[in-house]
Scaffold this motif. Structure first.
Motif, PDB file in Angstrom:
ATOM      1  N   UNK A   1      -6.299 -31.112  19.142  1.00  0.00           N
ATOM      2  CA  UNK A   1      -6.161 -32.339  18.605  1.00  0.00           C
ATOM      3  C   UNK A   1      -7.655 -32.685  19.031  1.00  0.00           C
ATOM      4  N   UNK A   2      -8.216 -33.161  18.196  1.00  0.00           N
ATOM      5  CA  UNK A   2     -10.137 -33.322  17.683  1.00  0.00           C
ATOM      6  C   UNK A   2      -9.852 -34.943  17.168  1.00  0.00           C
ATOM      7  N   UNK A   3     -10.564 -35.555  18.202  1.00  0.00           N
ATOM      8  CA  UNK A   3     -11.017 -37.185  18.531  1.00  0.00           C
ATOM      9  C   UNK A   3     -11.980 -37.602  18.364  1.00  0.00           C
ATOM     10  N   UNK A   4     -12.967 -36.655  18.615  1.00  0.00           N
ATOM     11  CA  UNK A   4     -14.115 -37.266  19.389  1.00  0.00           C
ATOM     12  C   UNK A   4     -15.078 -37.582  17.349  1.00  0.00           C
ATOM     13  N   UNK A   5     -14.432 -37.178  16.282  1.00  0.00           N
ATOM     14  CA  UNK A   5     -14.661 -37.018  15.205  1.00  0.00           C
ATOM     15  C   UNK A   5     -14.449 -38.943  14.680  1.00  0.00           C
TER      16      UNK A   5
END
Length: 559
Positions: free
Chosen positions: A205-209
């Motif tokens: 999971x990538x929540x930084x963008x």
């Protein structure tokens, strides 16, 4: 009742309440609009995800032989955790939109809000059938199965370049990033590396963008090359949606405010048009009065002001004509007397002419005083010295002054009790009763009656005589300046026709009215003036005056 009165009479209260209601309704609408849009977006998101998975699934199904298809369906059903069936498209009750999606090669998802299950349908090419499955929420088993479909798709492209080209085509077709990436560029930890080696899917999971997404990785048939699929996660509060909702709500608020303000603006424009017409000299202009609010009261005041201005101008014209007529007679007599003085040498005759001149000059002074008094009352609100006047004392004073004239007329008064008082300017009220009594003396045969009192919050004074009375058709004319109903009688009795006009104007500034009818006891004329016992806006002052008088009486008693 009070709230209803405020709502009816205050246009600004209605505007503020309307704005509050508009904001509430728009917020209510915006909330449900956001919910509806998000539900539609979520449905589209489900269908886009399902389209990728079932497009690859039906492609894998089509490549199987007839004997393999049944076993493939069972195997894939175990992978998905749900049974997968092939059913005829004709057996489904498809809506127009759903049928269109199936013909375009897209999946149809029917989501049940109660059970939270989804029925997914995807058309099988050139077969007239659809692949259907009942799915619960997306889980890791289903993701692994979809990645298996994709790997199965890539095995028909032997070279790396072919596989990359196919993935690029699928990425463009479905809008999801699909690529084969070197293992060394992924930065996996040992646990993730071990999962790849055992043929399992790795989720990241990538929540930084700004837009969170899920990356699914799975080992490919090419050494050190990993199949990576990036799927954006659904965002209920998309910036685009929020901006659209806010702009829509602002537009609705603008329409609501315009709908509230436009009637006010229109009514003010009509009022402005009326002002412009009056400025052009069109004094017959009247603006429409609708309702009981501030604008209605302003319109009513404007109409009253216009009528007052018109009446003042007409009164000024009539006064000018009447004054010129009234002045002409005594001036002519004075001129005649002066000529007689010049031609007459007899001393006694000259004295008589001199007396005539003095009488005419006194008559002119009396006329000028009457004109000035009437003009003062007509031009605007005179300064009133309001006080609580004892009506009994006033009538007794009038009785003494009238009897002092020595006329052979019986003066009878019907005074109220000593404690009966009414708010008035004593000087002007005395002028009213004195004028009415003097007018009655000129026409009475033997008796006049003066009475006063208070009834239902209204004070009154009445003067009646036993003369010939006034015909009903002429009763309104007696209050017109210089009006004479019977010229011979008026000339004989004296006066200029201004006394009753002055009385009428005083009644007006007392917020009362003047009337004339037949005396029920003497059968002559009866003049009545009525006015409020307490004047609006000066009630407190009057109470203070009454209190001050009471204190003085107490102090005098103590001494």
């Amino acid at each position: 009742m009070a709230l209803s009165s405020i709502t009816e009479r205050s246009i600004f209260f209605r505007i503020y309440a309307g704005l509050l209601l508009v904001c509430f309704l728009v917020a209510f609408f915006g909330y449900f609009l956001m919910q509806a849009i998000n539900q539609q977006r979520l449905q589209s998101y489900r269908e886009s995800i399902a389209t990728v998975a079932f497009y690859l699934g039906t492609a894998s199904y089509d490549r199987r032989s007839v004997e393999e298809k049944e076993s493939w369906l069972m195997a894939i059903g175990r992978e998905f955790g749900s049974e997968i069936h092939v059913v005829p498209m004709d057996g489904l009750e498809l809506k127009g939109r759903e049928l269109k999606r199936l013909k375009e090669g897209k999946s149809v998802v029917r989501y049940d809000e109660i059970s939270h299950h989804s029925m997914v349908y995807h058309a099988i090419d050139n077969d007239g059938s659809v692949l259907s499955a009942e799915l619960d929420r997306i889980n890791e088993r289903q993701i692994h199965a979809v990645m298996g479909f994709l790997l199965d798709e890539l095995q028909y492209y032997p070279s790396l370049a072919g596989k990359q080209a196919r993935l690029a085509h699928l990425s463009q077709k479905f809008g999801y990033s699909m690529a084969l990436l070197p293992l060394s560029t992924l930065g996996l930890d040992k646990e993730q590396f071990d999962r790849l080696n055992t043929g399992k899917a790795v989720l990241s999971f990538d929540n930084e963008n700004q837009r969170p997404h899920l990356s699914v990785m799975m080992a490919s048939t090419i050494p050190n090359e990993v199949l990576v699929v990036t799927v954006p996660l659904f965002n209920f509060f998309s910036l685009d949606v929020i901006i659209s909702i806010v702009l829509t709500c602002l537009l609705l608020v603008s329409f609501g405010v315009y709908a509230l303000i436009f009637p006010l603006e229109r009514r003010l424009q009509l009022l402005q048009m009326g002002v412009n017409k009056v400025a052009e000299g069109k004094l017959d202009t009247m603006v429409q009065v609708a309702g009981y609010d501030d604008i209605a009261r302003l319109s009513s005041t404007f109409n009253a002001m216009t009528r007052h201005i018109k009446r003042l101008i007409e009164s000024q014209r009539e006064l000018t004509r009447a004054v010129s007529h009234e002045l002409r007679t005594p001036v002519a007599r004075i001129r005649f007397a002066v000529d007689m003085l010049a031609d007459d040498d007899d001393y006694e005759s000259r004295q008589v002419q001199k007396q005539y001149i003095d009488d005419d000059i006194a008559s002119l002074n009396e006329l000028i005083d009457e004109i000035l008094t009437y003009a003062k009352l007509e031009e605007g609100s005179p300064k009133m010295d309001w006080e609580m006047v004892c009506l009994k004392e006033l009538l007794e004073q009038i009785e003494r002054e009238t009897n002092a004239l020595g006329k052979p007329i019986a003066i009878k008064i019907k005074p109220p009790a000593q404690k009966v008082v009414a708010m008035a300017d004593r000087r002007y009220l005395h002028r009213v009763v004195q004028n009415l009594a003097g007018n009655a003396l000129r026409y009475a045969k033997s008796t006049i009656i003066i009475s006063a009192g208070v009834k239902k919050g209204m004070a009154f004074v009445t003067v009646e005589d036993d003369g010939h009375g006034i015909p009903e058709a002429d009763r309104e004319k007696v209050f017109i300046p210089f009006a004479r109903l019977d010229d011979s009688r008026t000339r004989a009795s004296g006066g200029y026709g201004l006394g009753l006009s002055i009385v009428s104007r005083i009644a007006f500034w007392f917020s009362g009215n003047m009337s004339v009818d037949e005396s029920p006891s003497l059968h002559g004329a009866r003049f009545t003036m009525e006015w409020p016992v307490k004047q609006v806006g000066v009630v407190i002052v009057a109470d203070e005056l009454t209190g001050a008088k009471s204190e003085k009486k107490l102090i005098g008693t103590d001494e």
